[in-house]
Motif scaffolding. Structure first.
Motif, PDB file in Angstrom:
ATOM      1  N   GLU A 292       8.461  -9.409   3.159  1.00  0.00           N
ATOM      2  CA  GLU A 292       7.631  -8.575   4.041  1.00  0.00           C
ATOM      3  C   GLU A 292       6.818  -9.426   5.019  1.00  0.00           C
ATOM      4  O   GLU A 292       5.968  -8.911   5.748  1.00  0.00           O
TER       5      GLU A 292
ATOM      6  N   ARG B  76      -0.656  -7.174   5.305  1.00  0.00           N
ATOM      7  CA  ARG B  76      -0.009  -7.060   6.622  1.00  0.00           C
ATOM      8  C   ARG B  76      -1.040  -6.599   7.659  1.00  0.00           C
ATOM      9  O   ARG B  76      -1.075  -7.107   8.784  1.00  0.00           O
ATOM     10  N   LEU B  77      -1.905  -5.661   7.285  1.00  0.00           N
ATOM     11  CA  LEU B  77      -2.921  -5.144   8.206  1.00  0.00           C
ATOM     12  C   LEU B  77      -3.999  -6.169   8.522  1.00  0.00           C
ATOM     13  O   LEU B  77      -4.514  -6.204   9.643  1.00  0.00           O
ATOM     14  N   THR B  78      -4.362  -6.985   7.549  1.00  0.00           N
ATOM     15  CA  THR B  78      -5.476  -7.918   7.722  1.00  0.00           C
ATOM     16  C   THR B  78      -5.043  -9.339   8.060  1.00  0.00           C
ATOM     17  O   THR B  78      -5.889 -10.186   8.339  1.00  0.00           O
TER      18      THR B  78
ATOM     19  N   GLN C 129      -8.893 -11.580   3.419  1.00  0.00           N
ATOM     20  CA  GLN C 129      -7.904 -12.597   3.741  1.00  0.00           C
ATOM     21  C   GLN C 129      -7.229 -13.158   2.500  1.00  0.00           C
ATOM     22  O   GLN C 129      -6.117 -13.667   2.582  1.00  0.00           O
TER      23      GLN C 129
ATOM     24  N   GLU D  81       0.967  -2.073  -2.452  1.00  0.00           N
ATOM     25  CA  GLU D  81      -0.242  -1.737  -1.688  1.00  0.00           C
ATOM     26  C   GLU D  81      -0.916  -3.002  -1.169  1.00  0.00           C
ATOM     27  O   GLU D  81      -1.395  -3.045  -0.025  1.00  0.00           O
TER      28      GLU D  81
ATOM     29  N   ARG E 222       0.939  -4.189   1.866  1.00  0.00           N
ATOM     30  CA  ARG E 222       0.598  -3.385   3.049  1.00  0.00           C
ATOM     31  C   ARG E 222      -0.766  -3.793   3.604  1.00  0.00           C
ATOM     32  O   ARG E 222      -0.943  -3.927   4.819  1.00  0.00           O
ATOM     33  N   LEU E 223      -1.725  -3.998   2.719  1.00  0.00           N
ATOM     34  CA  LEU E 223      -3.068  -4.375   3.145  1.00  0.00           C
ATOM     35  C   LEU E 223      -3.068  -5.769   3.786  1.00  0.00           C
ATOM     36  O   LEU E 223      -3.696  -5.984   4.826  1.00  0.00           O
TER      37      LEU E 223
END
Length: 154
Positions: A80, A27-29, A3, A21, A24-25
């Motif tokens: 983003e 965004r996923l978490t 987080q 990167e 992107r991470l």
């Protein structure tokens, strides 16, 4: 999971790949980022060697460039949809790893994402590896993102 992601950036293409990167991470978490930049007067002074003391103008320029690097990275994260804040450390330090360790504890981070040049052999021996020092000392996981300029495996 992950987080709070700490992302040291110096404006190099490799560090910006690490930032991409981390975005992107996050965004996923559903995580957030802290972008970290270091202005190191000691390295600047040692690098100048026999040229004597550096001008305050040079240090001011480094501070301004550091703020721009952080601002650009912050804007990239926000564009983003990723929450981010910034931290710039100034002063006399000799190792990025020390600053990262301090920030991991102070913020506190769940993960560090760091761009790396992937140097090997003599290049690594002569230049050292900030990434390696971070991996060795960091109490949380470290994701190393190899830059596109990294040495290809044998």
């Amino acid at each position: 999971m992950y987080q709070r992601i700490l992302v040291p950036i110096d404006g190099s293409p490799t560090s910006l790949q690490g930032l991409a990167e981390a975005i992107r991470l996050a965004r996923l978490t559903g995580g957030q980022l802290r972008l970290l930049h270091m202005v190191d007067a000691l390295s600047l002074t040692l690098g100048m060697g026999a040229y004597g003391a550096f001008s305050g103008d040079v240090y001011d320029a480094l501070q301004k460039e550091g703020q721009k690097i952080l601002q650009d990275g912050h804007q990239q994260a926000l564009a983003e949809g990723i929450a981010a804040d910034t931290a710039m450390e100034e002063g006399v330090r000799s190792r990025l790893a020390d600053l990262v360790l301090e920030q991991v504890k102070k913020w506190p981070a769940d993960l560090v994402v760091l761009g790396t040049h992937g140097r090997r052999g003599v290049g690594r021996m002569l230049l050292g590896s900030d990434a390696e020092q971070v991996v060795r000392t960091c109490p949380v996981p470290v994701l190393l993102v190899r830059g596109s300029d990294a040495v290809a495996p044998d």
